[in-house]
Write an enzyme that holds these catalytic residues in place. Structure first.
Site, PDB file in Angstrom:
ATOM      1  N   ASP A 107       0.836  -1.190   0.000  1.00 48.93           N
ATOM      2  CA  ASP A 107       0.000   0.000   0.000  1.00 48.93           C
ATOM      3  C   ASP A 107       0.884   1.258   0.000  1.00 48.93           C
ATOM      4  O   ASP A 107       1.729   1.411  -0.882  1.00 48.93           O
ATOM      5  CB  ASP A 107      -0.962  -0.070   1.193  1.00 48.93           C
ATOM      6  CG  ASP A 107      -2.049   0.976   1.171  1.00 48.93           C
ATOM      7  OD1 ASP A 107      -3.082   0.727   0.512  1.00 48.93           O
ATOM      8  OD2 ASP A 107      -1.875   2.033   1.813  1.00 48.93           O
ATOM      9  N   ARG A 108       0.748   2.144   0.981  1.00 48.27           N
ATOM     10  CA  ARG A 108       1.571   3.359   1.009  1.00 48.27           C
ATOM     11  C   ARG A 108       3.057   3.008   1.059  1.00 48.27           C
ATOM     12  O   ARG A 108       3.887   3.652   0.418  1.00 48.27           O
ATOM     13  CB  ARG A 108       1.228   4.230   2.230  1.00 48.27           C
ATOM     14  CG  ARG A 108      -0.224   4.573   2.409  1.00 48.27           C
ATOM     15  CD  ARG A 108      -0.850   5.220   1.206  1.00 48.27           C
ATOM     16  NE  ARG A 108      -0.250   6.528   0.929  1.00 48.27           N
ATOM     17  CZ  ARG A 108      -0.533   7.250  -0.169  1.00 48.27           C
ATOM     18  NH1 ARG A 108      -1.340   6.766  -1.100  1.00 48.27           N
ATOM     19  NH2 ARG A 108       0.017   8.433  -0.341  1.00 48.27           N
ATOM     20  N   TYR A 212      -0.880  11.454   1.772  1.00 43.60           N
ATOM     21  CA  TYR A 212      -1.783  11.300   0.632  1.00 43.60           C
ATOM     22  C   TYR A 212      -1.804  12.538  -0.253  1.00 43.60           C
ATOM     23  O   TYR A 212      -1.892  12.436  -1.481  1.00 43.60           O
ATOM     24  CB  TYR A 212      -3.201  10.989   1.131  1.00 43.60           C
ATOM     25  CG  TYR A 212      -3.443   9.522   1.360  1.00 43.60           C
ATOM     26  CD1 TYR A 212      -4.036   8.735   0.382  1.00 43.60           C
ATOM     27  CD2 TYR A 212      -3.063   8.906   2.554  1.00 43.60           C
ATOM     28  CE1 TYR A 212      -4.261   7.381   0.580  1.00 43.60           C
ATOM     29  CE2 TYR A 212      -3.283   7.560   2.768  1.00 43.60           C
ATOM     30  CZ  TYR A 212      -3.880   6.800   1.778  1.00 43.60           C
ATOM     31  OH  TYR A 212      -4.084   5.448   1.972  1.00 43.60           O
ATOM     32  N   HIS A 272      -7.037  -7.133   0.678  1.00 42.94           N
ATOM     33  CA  HIS A 272      -5.953  -6.158   0.541  1.00 42.94           C
ATOM     34  C   HIS A 272      -4.852  -6.370   1.566  1.00 42.94           C
ATOM     35  O   HIS A 272      -3.672  -6.190   1.264  1.00 42.94           O
ATOM     36  CB  HIS A 272      -6.540  -4.755   0.697  1.00 42.94           C
ATOM     37  CG  HIS A 272      -5.546  -3.637   0.629  1.00 42.94           C
ATOM     38  ND1 HIS A 272      -4.781  -3.365  -0.481  1.00 42.94           N
ATOM     39  CD2 HIS A 272      -5.205  -2.702   1.559  1.00 42.94           C
ATOM     40  CE1 HIS A 272      -4.016  -2.328  -0.252  1.00 42.94           C
ATOM     41  NE2 HIS A 272      -4.245  -1.899   0.984  1.00 42.94           N
TER      42      HIS A 272
END
Length: 292
Positions: A107-108, A212, A272
């Site tokens: 993810d990030r 973000y 996820h």
């Protein structure tokens, strides 16, 4: 008490002026750095890290702005750019005595890992990305009503002020929403781990939003510059990904091949949070990557 990765040693490591990262280190052998995603901390790697530590030095930091790591105020767009956060990780490895290391991110953390590998190919021997596209491609595939799945990307892309206030007003509900809808097996994130994630996010709203926000601005600029220059990932790359390309109408493997000539792209059937839902599968894929 905040959960920890059993048998790992915790320390704070300075990586930049005024910024130190919380990091758990365990095992002995060639180094592997594991970067967590949203809305999590280094704890998401607890199963995979324990597996890999049998024959690797495993390094699990909280990213800048997350968990127990420092959370500098957003001075400008570079504060939480993936370039800055990637440089943190290279500096972290060097302080721990590793000039070259394998890097995996979810993810990030995967976006940080991709940028670190593009900026520091001399340091990154192998790269694994779990369930993201490179930033530029991520924005390109989001369109129409299907983009509603990424509403949080657009919310946190807004100028400072409104998104921070909205999220802070109900942070547990906001961050907990993603823990609920992105998991196929809720038991993979037990109550104590979930509580640790929510507490960490509660204390990091501003820095998470800044992370973000950077991905909607400066990170895209960096990706565009690399694409224009023909820069690609020089190391072996493994990508594990859900088949969300079919829902949004794109070929994820094809997008990845434009960045990574030496690519293994594998679909997964878990949710996820794959390092928690399918840790043996993830650890196996990382071990396979490290033999290439």
């Amino acid at each position: 008490m905040t959960p920890v990765i059993a048998d790992f040693v915790y320390q704070r490591v300075p990586v930049a002026d005024g910024v130190s990262l919380n990091v758990a280190v365990g095992g002995v052998g060639s180094p592997v750095v594991l970067l967590h995603g949203f809305p999590q901390t280094h704890l998401m790697w607890r199963h995979v890290a324990a597996d890999l530590a049998a024959d690797h030095t495993v390094i699990c930091p909280d990213l800048r702005g997350y968990g127990a790591s420092d959370k500098p105020a957003e001075a400008d767009s570079a504060t939480y750019s993936k370039r800055t956060m990637g440089a943190d990780i290279v500096a972290l490895a060097r302080v721990l005595g590793h000039e070259r290391f394998a890097l995996a991110g979810h993810d990030r953390g995967a976006l940080v890992a991709i940028r670190a590998a593009l900026d520091h190919p001399e340091a990154i021997t192998h790269l694994a990305s779990l369930d993201v596209l490179p930033t530029l491609d991520m924005w390109d595939v989001m369109h129409g009503t299907t983009a509603a799945v990424g509403f949080h990307l657009y919310l946190m892309a807004q100028p400072p002020g409104l998104p921070e206030r909205m999220i802070a007003a109900s942070s547990d509900a906001f961050f907990g929403h993603f823990l609920d809808i992105w998991v196929n097996d809720p038991d993979a994130i037990p109550a104590d781990i979930r509580a640790a994630y929510l507490a960490a996010c509660r204390d990091a709203v501003d820095s998470i939003v800044a992370d973000y926000r950077a991905s909607a601005g400066i990170d895209v600029e960096h990706d565009r510059a690399d694409r224009a220059a023909g820069n690609r990932l020089r190391m072996p790359v493994t990508v594990l990904q859900q088949d969300w390309g079919s829902a949004l109408g794109f070929d994820a493997a094809a997008l990845w091949r434009a960045w990574a000539p030496d690519l293994r792209h594998t679909g997964v059937t878990c949710g996820h949070f794959m390092a928690e839902e399918a840790p043996s599968e993830v650890a196996g894929a990382l071990r396979d990557l490290l033999t290439r």
